[in-house]
Design a protein around this motif. Structure first.
Motif, PDB file in Angstrom:
ATOM      1  N   LEU A  10       0.823  -1.203   0.000  1.00 50.60           N
ATOM      2  CA  LEU A  10       0.000   0.000   0.000  1.00 50.60           C
ATOM      3  C   LEU A  10       0.864   1.262   0.000  1.00 50.60           C
ATOM      4  O   LEU A  10       0.521   2.270  -0.620  1.00 50.60           O
ATOM      5  N   ASP A  30      -7.087   1.742  -4.177  1.00 51.96           N
ATOM      6  CA  ASP A  30      -6.606   0.546  -3.488  1.00 51.96           C
ATOM      7  C   ASP A  30      -7.138  -0.739  -4.110  1.00 51.96           C
ATOM      8  O   ASP A  30      -6.412  -1.740  -4.195  1.00 51.96           O
ATOM      9  N   HIS A  31      -8.404  -0.719  -4.543  1.00 54.28           N
ATOM     10  CA  HIS A  31      -8.979  -1.964  -5.078  1.00 54.28           C
ATOM     11  C   HIS A  31      -8.413  -2.326  -6.454  1.00 54.28           C
ATOM     12  O   HIS A  31      -8.696  -3.415  -6.968  1.00 54.28           O
ATOM     13  N   ARG A  33      -5.049  -2.260  -6.912  1.00 53.10           N
ATOM     14  CA  ARG A  33      -3.632  -2.462  -6.655  1.00 53.10           C
ATOM     15  C   ARG A  33      -3.090  -3.654  -7.440  1.00 53.10           C
ATOM     16  O   ARG A  33      -2.000  -3.589  -8.013  1.00 53.10           O
TER      17      ARG A  33
END
Length: 279
Positions: A10, A30-31, A33
């Protein structure tokens, strides 16, 4: 994941997003990544790196050498002929006639395709003009910009695979293209004339400016990938590119309502466009 490559963390994602937003406006939440991880992995392998942070540091110190590879890795180049044609059809009616009459070059439209990928959109604009001219007058001047130099070269060559023609009928394909082989179709010369391609970055105004302002700008299915600060920057840049009274066309899932005072949403036929405010 390659067994010798550490996963994208992250913290690394945040660093890459900071870089991408500053350079291109792009943002990977983030989803997404794992999507970014898979897109960057070939560049790690090509540079013999085992960690994503090492690739980030490479970009910090040798950006120009790696820039084109990075752009090709992270940009979405999905495009095809006759995509979302409702907006293009608007220019064949009263809206096109109005733009021609009030333009910088009366009787001739100036159009920009921003984020043109391999050329399907600007060539579609030219095809529609050939089929049913945007009012009367000289052929439209169509500029097309993209950040990917490789895609621009493909656009100039104007040779396409069947996936780019997937919504065209067999008759349309025969009319507009010359079949080279089972997997290659060359756009016929009359539909290539007057379309000019160049490098352009939506968050870099100087790379977008034409000699004169534009009557209409198409930037469709691009801004959905932008972080909000970059989105506002792109809109501000469009305000410099579109003449007062001109139109900005975005993708059906994109909206700038409430983000700017420079454009006002306006329904034109079956689509929404954004009218440049001012005089």
């Amino acid at each position: 994941m390659h067994p010798t490559t550490a996963p994208l963390t992250l913290e690394e994602l945040a660093l890459f997003n900071e870089l991408f937003i500053a350079r291109f406006g792009l943002h990977f939440p983030d989803h997404k990544r794992e999507i970014l991880e898979s897109r960057l992995l070939p560049r790690l392998r090509a540079n013999h790196l085992k960690r994503y942070i090492d690739y980030y540091l490479l970009l910090q110190y040798d950006y120009e050498r790696e820039k084109d590879h990075l752009i090709r890795a992270i940009t979405n180049n999905e495009s095809y002929f006759f995509r979302e044609t409702t907006q293009i059809e608007v220019l064949q009616g009263d809206a096109g006639t109005e733009l021609r009459a009030g333009g910088i070059l009366p009787g001739r439209l100036r159009i920009l395709s921003a984020g043109c990928s391999s050329g399907e959109e600007p060539y579609t604009l030219r095809i529609f003009e050939q089929r049913s001219p945007f009012g009367r007058g000289e052929p439209a001047h169509i500029d097309a910009v993209d950040i990917d130099s490789e895609r621009l070269e493909r656009a100039r060559q104007a040779v396409y695979r069947p996936s780019s023609l997937r919504v065209l009928t067999p008759a349309q394909i025969r009319c507009y293209f010359e079949r080279l082989d089972e997997e290659s179709y060359a756009l016929r010369a009359p539909f290539r004339q007057g379309v000019r391609f160049r490098l352009g970055n939506l968050v870099d105004l100087d790379s977008l400016r034409g000699v004169l302002p534009y009557d209409a700008v198409f930037c469709r299915n691009v801004l959905i990938y932008f972080a909000e600060p970059a989105l506002k920057k792109a809109i501000d840049n469009f305000a410099h590119l579109v003449r007062p009274g001109g139109l900005l066309f975005l993708g059906h899932s994109e909206s700038i309502i409430g983000l700017t005072q420079s454009f006002k949403a306006e329904r034109l036929g079956q689509c929404i466009a954004y009218r440049r405010e001012g005089t």
